[in-house]
Motif scaffolding. Structure first.
Motif, PDB file in Angstrom:
ATOM      1  N   VAL B  19      28.815  25.281  30.732  1.00  0.00           N
ATOM      2  CA  VAL B  19      29.992  25.168  31.600  1.00  0.00           C
ATOM      3  C   VAL B  19      30.106  26.417  32.468  1.00  0.00           C
ATOM      4  CG1 VAL B  19      31.314  23.660  30.068  1.00  0.00           C
ATOM      5  CG2 VAL B  19      31.567  26.148  29.874  1.00  0.00           C
ATOM      6  N   GLU B  20      30.696  26.210  33.637  1.00  0.00           N
ATOM      7  CA  GLU B  20      30.968  27.315  34.555  1.00  0.00           C
ATOM      8  C   GLU B  20      32.442  27.332  34.889  1.00  0.00           C
ATOM      9  OE1 GLU B  20      27.138  28.336  37.413  1.00  0.00           O
ATOM     10  OE2 GLU B  20      28.999  27.602  38.304  1.00  0.00           O
ATOM     11  N   LEU B  21      33.054  28.485  34.722  1.00  0.00           N
ATOM     12  CA  LEU B  21      34.468  28.647  35.025  1.00  0.00           C
ATOM     13  C   LEU B  21      34.577  29.608  36.206  1.00  0.00           C
ATOM     14  CD1 LEU B  21      35.745  29.176  31.352  1.00  0.00           C
ATOM     15  CD2 LEU B  21      35.237  27.046  32.532  1.00  0.00           C
ATOM     16  N   ARG B  22      35.501  29.283  37.110  1.00  0.00           N
ATOM     17  CA  ARG B  22      35.575  30.057  38.342  1.00  0.00           C
ATOM     18  C   ARG B  22      36.917  30.776  38.449  1.00  0.00           C
ATOM     19  NH1 ARG B  22      33.837  29.216  44.211  1.00  0.00           N
ATOM     20  NH2 ARG B  22      35.554  30.065  45.426  1.00  0.00           N
ATOM     21  N   CYS B  23      36.866  31.964  39.037  1.00  0.00           N
ATOM     22  CA  CYS B  23      38.085  32.751  39.263  1.00  0.00           C
ATOM     23  C   CYS B  23      38.083  33.297  40.689  1.00  0.00           C
ATOM     24  CB  CYS B  23      38.169  33.913  38.270  1.00  0.00           C
ATOM     25  SG  CYS B  23      39.517  35.076  38.608  1.00  0.00           S
ATOM     26  N   ASP B  24      39.172  33.067  41.390  1.00  0.00           N
ATOM     27  CA  ASP B  24      39.372  33.654  42.718  1.00  0.00           C
ATOM     28  C   ASP B  24      40.476  34.696  42.607  1.00  0.00           C
ATOM     29  OD1 ASP B  24      38.349  30.721  43.504  1.00  0.00           O
ATOM     30  OD2 ASP B  24      38.010  32.100  45.176  1.00  0.00           O
ATOM     31  N   PRO B  25      40.140  35.967  42.717  1.00  0.00           N
ATOM     32  CA  PRO B  25      41.164  37.008  42.544  1.00  0.00           C
ATOM     33  C   PRO B  25      42.029  37.143  43.789  1.00  0.00           C
ATOM     34  CG  PRO B  25      39.089  38.003  43.146  1.00  0.00           C
ATOM     35  CD  PRO B  25      38.829  36.522  43.014  1.00  0.00           C
ATOM     36  N   ILE B  26      43.028  37.958  43.670  1.00  0.00           N
ATOM     37  CA  ILE B  26      43.861  38.278  44.830  1.00  0.00           C
ATOM     38  C   ILE B  26      43.024  39.078  45.818  1.00  0.00           C
ATOM     39  CG2 ILE B  26      45.866  39.630  45.584  1.00  0.00           C
ATOM     40  CD1 ILE B  26      47.187  38.862  42.898  1.00  0.00           C
ATOM     41  N   SER B  27      43.129  38.727  47.069  1.00  0.00           N
ATOM     42  CA  SER B  27      42.341  39.389  48.103  1.00  0.00           C
ATOM     43  C   SER B  27      42.615  40.890  48.103  1.00  0.00           C
ATOM     44  CB  SER B  27      42.712  38.801  49.465  1.00  0.00           C
ATOM     45  OG  SER B  27      42.005  39.455  50.498  1.00  0.00           O
ATOM     46  N   GLY B  28      41.528  41.660  48.106  1.00  0.00           N
ATOM     47  CA  GLY B  28      41.675  43.118  48.119  1.00  0.00           C
ATOM     48  C   GLY B  28      41.660  43.761  46.748  1.00  0.00           C
ATOM     49  N   HIS B  29      41.743  42.945  45.705  1.00  0.00           N
ATOM     50  CA  HIS B  29      41.680  43.498  44.347  1.00  0.00           C
ATOM     51  C   HIS B  29      40.224  43.742  43.969  1.00  0.00           C
ATOM     52  CE1 HIS B  29      45.868  42.282  42.600  1.00  0.00           C
ATOM     53  NE2 HIS B  29      45.945  43.009  43.698  1.00  0.00           N
ATOM     54  N   THR B  30      39.916  45.003  43.679  1.00  0.00           N
ATOM     55  CA  THR B  30      38.525  45.322  43.374  1.00  0.00           C
ATOM     56  C   THR B  30      38.179  45.092  41.901  1.00  0.00           C
ATOM     57  OG1 THR B  30      39.037  47.645  42.948  1.00  0.00           O
ATOM     58  CG2 THR B  30      38.475  47.040  45.215  1.00  0.00           C
ATOM     59  N   ALA B  31      39.189  45.066  41.063  1.00  0.00           N
ATOM     60  CA  ALA B  31      38.945  44.896  39.638  1.00  0.00           C
ATOM     61  C   ALA B  31      39.269  43.469  39.211  1.00  0.00           C
ATOM     62  CB  ALA B  31      39.789  45.872  38.820  1.00  0.00           C
ATOM     63  N   THR B 101      45.312  55.200  35.595  1.00  0.00           N
ATOM     64  CA  THR B 101      46.705  55.057  36.008  1.00  0.00           C
ATOM     65  C   THR B 101      47.147  53.618  35.860  1.00  0.00           C
ATOM     66  OG1 THR B 101      46.030  54.699  38.286  1.00  0.00           O
ATOM     67  CG2 THR B 101      46.513  56.962  37.626  1.00  0.00           C
ATOM     68  N   TYR B 102      48.426  53.427  36.063  1.00  0.00           N
ATOM     69  CA  TYR B 102      48.966  52.086  35.957  1.00  0.00           C
ATOM     70  C   TYR B 102      48.387  51.194  37.041  1.00  0.00           C
ATOM     71  CZ  TYR B 102      52.182  48.266  36.632  1.00  0.00           C
ATOM     72  OH  TYR B 102      52.714  47.037  36.803  1.00  0.00           O
ATOM     73  N   ASN B 103      47.816  50.093  36.629  1.00  0.00           N
ATOM     74  CA  ASN B 103      47.314  49.103  37.565  1.00  0.00           C
ATOM     75  C   ASN B 103      47.685  47.744  37.035  1.00  0.00           C
ATOM     76  OD1 ASN B 103      45.689  50.249  39.807  1.00  0.00           O
ATOM     77  ND2 ASN B 103      44.611  51.234  38.127  1.00  0.00           N
TER      78      ASN B 103
END
Lengths: 110, 116
Positions: B19-31, B101-103
């Motif tokens: 199986v393949e699960l996909r994630c689209d992060p918030i634009s600009g989030h590097t982590a 730091t807080y992220n």
């Protein structure tokens, strides 16, 4: 990883205050968090506290931190039925991942 | 996008399938982070990405699990030869950066995987 412990279930009447407790073992924790998870939804950050603070208040939410005892609590004033959810305590040390407890299911009855 | 999105929301598969699960992060989030939540359990950290690199893969449960990220954006978590114990909700989160730091980590709604 380090342990984060929470009670699994809490039931309160609408209008009462709810107090959800959490204990952790990692003395190097820098930030501690409370997340809320509603059915079918992702985790939502409610509030966080830096480890050099004792208390943080944000509207109906009050977070108390006893760093000596490694005890964190979340108090919800005037609890509403919409507050029914699973609440996760999490801690972060100097690393990158969050270490979560198993969550406390809060049931608010009319 | 407005938030972290994941697809599919539900996946039912037979034991032994990939199986393949996909994630689209918030634009600009590097982590970007992957967690697993088994029924009645807390979240179990699997892997994180800083940019397209995954410096620490030790959280992955077995060599059947792998993840990649391209273009500092979309990430896929692949589980090969699925087993029943892989049944869980797989959560993805993203944050501006990784560090001391807080992220704030923003979570997606998760993919519920059921292995029959």
């Amino acid at each position: 990883g380090e342990d984060v412990e929470q009670s699994l279930f809490l039931s309160v009447r609408e209008g009462d205050s709810s107090v959800i407790n959490c204990t952790y073992t990692d003395s190097s924790s820098t930030y501690l968090y409370w997340y809320k998870q509603e059915p079918g939804a992702g985790l939502q950050l409610l509030t966080y506290i830096f480890s050099n603070m004792d208390m943080k208040q944000d509207q109906r939410l009050t977070v108390l931190l006893n760093k000596k005892d490694k005890h964190l609590s979340l108090r919800i004033a005037d609890t509403q039925t919409g507050d029914s959810a699973i609440y996760f305590c999490a801690e972060k040390d100097s690393g990158y991942a969050l270490n979560f407890g198993k969550g406390t299911s809060l049931l608010v009855t009319p | 996008g407005a938030g972290v999105s994941q697809s599919p929301s539900n996946k039912v598969t037979e034991k032994g399938k990939d199986v393949e699960l996909r994630c689209d992060p918030i634009s600009g989030h590097t982590a970007l982070y992957w967690y697993r939540q088994r029924l009645g359990q807390g979240l179990e950290f699997l892997i994180y990405f800083q940019g397209n690199s995954a410096p620490d893969k030790s959280g992955l449960p077995s060599d059947r699990f792998s993840a990649e990220r391209t273009g500092e954006s979309v990430s896929t978590l692949t589980i090969q030869r699925t087993q029943q114990e892989d049944s869980a909700v797989y959560l993805c989160a993203s944050s501006l950066a990784v560090g001391r730091t807080y992220n704030e980590q923003f979570f997606g709604p998760g993919t519920r995987l059921t292995v029959l």
